[in-house]
Structures are given as structure tokens and as C-alpha cells.
Design a protein around this motif. Sequence first.
Motif, PDB file in Angstrom:
ATOM      1  N   TYR A 180      -2.386  60.404 -49.825  1.00 45.23           N
ATOM      2  CA  TYR A 180      -1.524  59.310 -50.251  1.00 45.23           C
ATOM      3  C   TYR A 180      -1.578  58.207 -49.265  1.00 45.23           C
ATOM      4  O   TYR A 180      -2.185  58.572 -48.081  1.00 45.23           O
ATOM      5  N   GLU A 192       2.569  56.326 -51.550  1.00 45.56           N
ATOM      6  CA  GLU A 192       2.103  56.125 -52.541  1.00 45.56           C
ATOM      7  C   GLU A 192       0.781  56.649 -52.918  1.00 45.56           C
ATOM      8  O   GLU A 192      -0.035  56.786 -51.962  1.00 45.56           O
ATOM      9  N   GLY A 193       0.152  56.829 -54.370  1.00 42.54           N
ATOM     10  CA  GLY A 193      -0.965  57.000 -54.772  1.00 42.54           C
ATOM     11  C   GLY A 193      -1.343  58.208 -54.621  1.00 42.54           C
ATOM     12  O   GLY A 193      -0.686  59.306 -54.112  1.00 42.54           O
ATOM     13  N   LYS A 194      -2.504  58.640 -54.961  1.00 40.91           N
ATOM     14  CA  LYS A 194      -3.360  59.759 -55.153  1.00 40.91           C
ATOM     15  C   LYS A 194      -2.355  61.023 -55.598  1.00 40.91           C
ATOM     16  O   LYS A 194      -1.996  60.898 -56.581  1.00 40.91           O
ATOM     17  N   GLU A 197       0.421  60.195 -57.851  1.00 42.98           N
ATOM     18  CA  GLU A 197       0.512  59.210 -58.912  1.00 42.98           C
ATOM     19  C   GLU A 197       1.104  59.791 -60.036  1.00 42.98           C
ATOM     20  O   GLU A 197       1.469  59.171 -61.001  1.00 42.98           O
ATOM     21  N   SER A 274       4.940  52.027 -60.766  1.00 40.25           N
ATOM     22  CA  SER A 274       4.196  52.649 -59.701  1.00 40.25           C
ATOM     23  C   SER A 274       5.342  53.757 -59.256  1.00 40.25           C
ATOM     24  O   SER A 274       6.263  53.465 -59.276  1.00 40.25           O
TER      25      SER A 274
END
Length: 403
Positions: A180, A192-194, A197, A274
Amino acid sequence: MTKGDVKKVVLAYSGGLDTSIILRWLQEEYRCEVVTFTADIGQGEELEPARKKAEMLGIKEIYIEDLREEFVRDYVFPMFRANTTYEGVYLLGTSIARPLIGKRLIEIAEETGADAISHGATGKGNDQVRFELTAYALKPDVKVIAPWREWDLNSRAKLIEYAQNHQIPVPKDKHGESPYSMDANLMHISYEGKALEDPWVEPDEDMFRLTVSPEAAPDKAEYIEIEYKNGDPVAVNGEKLSPAAMLTRLNELAGKHGIGRLDLVENRFVGMKSRGVYETPGGTIMLTAHRAIESITLDREEAHLKDELMPRYAELIYNGFWFSPEREMLQAAIDHTQKTVNGVVKLKLYKGNVIVVGRQSPNSLYRMDYVTFEEDTVYDQYDANGFIRLNALRLRLGKMARG
């Protein structure tokens, strides 16, 4: 202004891989002098390595500044006077840091004679908007260089290859995929992210850095008292603290009791949704405590109007309009209400919860002689007859007209 016109650029520089690549890319693509600016806003990292890495990359003008007190005093505290949450829950820990960093980028550009600034925000996120709206509000003719919107280094593999080709050290854990992305300051940490998600997947417990899980928090509740003056917290358990020290102390108290975690799917300004996971321990206490002290010190209509204005105010901060005339107008109105927001709030901290158990103020509008269920001499209950009939008049007339 073309690439060849840029003579000097101030880069928001963390010392990490991405901004180090940006630094070298600016030198190569724009053939310009680079000034680095690294802000200490309480991210909890040693900043001297950023200086050494900048020196290694040939930078002569290096700014590393401790902005923690300014951050909390001039940005976090004013925001909390409004009880600000974006989309009902997000305490805006990342959003509120960006105008301060952007302001210093412009000030350093003025000090060093730079004609451009640069940042490492991507073309998908909110931060690019926040940095650049701040920059244009303070220096309308500034050139902003956003590498992520210009270069073709659009993957982790390409970034690492570029770094290796240009003798930029790559930390070992950067060779693989990070689970992340993380942004930290004295207010919060965002993830956030990876791995995050998929909004159905629960985050791993070992991800969190500021808070224990509520299950692992102490089995005994802890009581604390926060003193307020003009809407800002000034003391904890009787100890006077500076703004940054106040937030640090509240982070510690909340963190050990598992307070301040949030898992949110939010609407970005650029148009997409998001998923973010946040730790805002001290801020969670501050929001609860501030609303509690306002509950006995603000007039009803004053408090209700503040609540109506707050979503718009929160949206302005989230979208990057801190230095807009409308935000400043709202801030003036909000700050005007805080002159009587003085007193002490007593809270119980227990396994992820902040529970208000007491509040008192020299400016309290709470009158026991009016609210008591016992006999009183100040309130004539018969007066409620006329009050109710007058408020019901339009309803009665409407019903009679409709039949």
C-alpha cells in the motif's frame, strides 16, 4: 513557459525513491537548478537522510524545516473549530497538510528566485489539485511541474530501472510491490492502494502504526480532561501544552486505547471513488471533545448554522481551496462563534471509544433552574400553549385548504 525557460525549480522532496527520481528527472529534462524543500509535519521520520540524498544528487540549496507547530496551530486547529469531517467521517488529515506545504514551496521560490515549483503527486489523486490551487492562489504566474503528468515512467519497474540507470539508491523493499502507499503527519496516517484497493478486503492488523486494535486495548477505561479556550484545546489533565504537543499527547492517549481507525470509500475531487484506511487518534478525541464543549456554550441557532456550513467548509479543504475567499469567509464566521467556547470536557477512553462524561464552562448556557424536572420559579409551562399553536398554524391552514 517552455522547458528551456525554467531556470530554477523548488521541489517538494521527501527523500524517498519517487521524489529522488523526480529530482534527477528535473535536472535532465528541464536542465534547471533544483532547490529541495522537506517539511517536518510530524511524519515521524528522520529527515537528515533527505539532506544527504539531496547533496548526493548535487543539490546546493536544501530546505528542511520543522513546521509542526504552524501545522497544528494555523491549519489543524482552525479546521477543528468547525467540527470538520468530509462525507461525514473523514477528518482530512492529508488534505489539511497540503496548503501549508504548498505555501512554503511558494515562499521558498520567492526567497531563492525560482520560477517554478514541482511536486510528486500523481495525475489520479487529489494532492495535485491541492498543491497547485495553493500555488496559483499565492503566486498566479508560477510555473508548476507535475512529472507524473509528463513522463512515461508509469510503472514501478520503469521507476526502478530509471533509478538504477541514474545511480539513485533503491531501497531493497522497493524492488518488490509495496502492499500500500502511506502518507503520515502529526494529524494522521493514511493507507491506500494495492492490497487495499478491494473494498471488501479487511486490512491487515500489522499495517497500523498509531493505534492498537480495540481488542488489544486496555480492559480498564482511562479518564482525561481537556481544557478549551476560544475553541482550541490548551491543556490535558491540567497540563498546558503547545498545539503540536497537544496533538502529540492526544495521539498517544487515543492510540493505546484503539481510538481513531477509519475504513472509508470516498469520492475524490477528480471524479473517482477510492478506498482509504486512516488512523487519526488524537483528532478523533478532539472532534468529540470540541462538540461537547460547544454543546453548552453555543446558542442553538448558532450551533445548527455551523453544522449546516460544515460540509461545504470540509469540501473546500478536501478539494484544495484553503486559500480561497470563500474558505476565509467561512473561517471568519466560524472563528467568531468560538469566543465563548471555553471550559473543560471530561472523557472516558475505552476500547476504540471516546465517551463524553462531563462538561463545564464559565460561558455555559445550560441552566439547571430552567431544565430541572423539579419545581421551578423561572419557567411558566402554560406559555407552551401559545408556542405550539402558533407553530401549528400553517399546518392547520394547509390541512384545511387541502381538505
